[in-house]
Design an enzyme around this catalytic site. Structure first.
Site, short mmCIF file in Angstrom:
data_model
loop_
_atom_site.label_atom_id
_atom_site.label_comp_id
_atom_site.label_asym_id
_atom_site.label_seq_id
_atom_site.Cartn_x
_atom_site.Cartn_y
_atom_site.Cartn_z
CG ASN A 106 -1.72 1.20 1.43
OD1 ASN A 106 -1.81 2.03 0.53
ND2 ASN A 106 -2.32 1.33 2.61
CB SER B 225 5.42 -1.84 11.94
OG SER B 225 4.98 -0.52 12.18
CE LYS C 268 -0.04 3.16 4.74
NZ LYS C 268 0.04 3.24 6.19
N GLY D 154 2.61 2.17 10.78
CA GLY D 154 3.55 3.28 10.61
C GLY D 154 4.24 3.69 11.90
CD GLU E 77 -2.77 5.42 6.82
OE1 GLU E 77 -2.75 5.48 5.58
OE2 GLU E 77 -1.84 4.91 7.49
CD GLU F 59 -3.41 -2.64 7.38
OE1 GLU F 59 -2.29 -2.85 6.93
OE2 GLU F 59 -4.09 -1.64 7.10
CG HIS G 112 -5.67 1.80 5.32
ND1 HIS G 112 -5.24 2.76 6.20
CD2 HIS G 112 -4.64 0.93 5.15
CE1 HIS G 112 -3.99 2.48 6.56
NE2 HIS G 112 -3.60 1.37 5.94
P1 PGA Z 1 3.01 0.18 7.65
O1 PGA Z 1 1.54 0.38 7.04
O2 PGA Z 1 3.55 -1.10 7.06
O3 PGA Z 1 3.78 1.38 7.21
O4 PGA Z 1 2.86 0.10 9.13
C1 PGA Z 1 0.66 -0.70 6.89
C2 PGA Z 1 -0.63 -0.23 6.29
O5 PGA Z 1 -1.09 0.87 6.62
O6 PGA Z 1 -1.23 -0.94 5.46
#
Ligand code: PGA
Length: 249
Positions: free
Chosen positions: A9, A212, A11, A172, A96, A166, A94
């Site tokens: 992803n 992560s 983003k 992140g 976010e 997640e 997601h």
């Molecule tokens: P990350 O993000 O691997 O940077 O923690 C995962 C995600 O948001 O799908």
């Protein structure tokens, strides 16, 4: 057999030149695992990525979509628009999107229906916040997210659904759920599906872990029996790191 999937992803990262560079780096990587590989560039680069990866085994997927077919929804993108540029899979829900764009379970149920009506595959994301885990409510929260957005569906729809657990506190942040925490939650998710749709469906749905995931921890997380792959954010922006994760199976 459940599919093993590693999806990147991206983003809101990578303009056109950066996308070209990363796609070219990705095409140079060698895959030694059987995992299905997907990348999700930003909307403006989807068609370019689709064309660039046509001859590879990497699928291009979208990060979001609107539920309507078309109309007065300024700034939005529909399922048929995605399909017209070669995109067959969409990430929905997601954290976010839930947090910054107020996407609710109710809205997500509509997006899920629209994607399925257009014969798209869905990577459906959900996960608890840190406060939920601290108060021991993580299963109630995750179970609720799944039921509210997906449990109106017929069993057959799950052929086109991939789940992605997640935990918000691990996205992140550099803090990963331990392999045991991931396994425990994935087993709970599979049981939740089995209770509603039966073991045959529950055993066939791939459940990805996200939060992560890095080359250093992917192998241990993927070794857990109910973890069928990963949704990768930060580490998917580097082709070597991403393929180290793909090859961690
Ligand atoms: P990350 O993000 O691997 O940077 O923690 C995962 C995600 O948001 O799908």
């Amino acid at each position: 057999m459940r599919k093993q999937i590693v999806a990147g992803n991206w983003k809101m990262n990578n303009d056109l030149a950066q996308t070209e560079a990363l796609l070219s780096d990705l095409k140079k990587q060698n895959q030694s695992s059987n995992a299905e590989v997907m990348v999700a560039p930003t909307f403006t680069n989807l068609y370019h990525a689709f064309e660039a990866l046509r001859t590879s085994n990497i699928e291009v997927v979208a990060q979001n979509m609107h539920f309507a077919a078309n109309g007065a929804y300024t700034g939005e993108i529909s399922a048929s628009m995605l399909k017209s540029v070669g995109v067959e899979t969409v990430i929905l829900g997601h954290s976010e999107r839930r947090e910054y764009f107020n996407e609710t379970d109710e809205l997500l149920a509509k997006k899920v229906d629209a994607a399925l009506a257009n014969s798209m595959r869905i990577i459906f994301c959900f996960g608890e916040e840190l406060a939920d885990r601290k108060s021991g409510n993580e299963e109630a929260v995750v179970g609720g997210q799944i039921k509210n957005a997906l449990f109106h569906l017929e069993a057959a729809a799950f052929q086109n659904i991939v789940l992605a657990y997640e935990p918000v506190w691990a996205i992140g942040t550099g803090e990963t759920a331990s392999p045991e925490q991931a396994q425990d939650m994935h087993a709970f998710i599979r049981k939740t599906l089995a209770d509603k749709y039966g073991n045959n469906i529950a055993d066939e749905v791939s459940i990805l872990y996200g939060g992560s995931v890095k080359p250093a921890n992917a192998e241990e997380i993927f070794s857990k029996p109910d973890v069928d792959g990963g949704l990768i954010g930060g580490a998917s922006l580097n082709a070597e790191d991403f393929y180290a994760i793909v090859n961690a199976f």
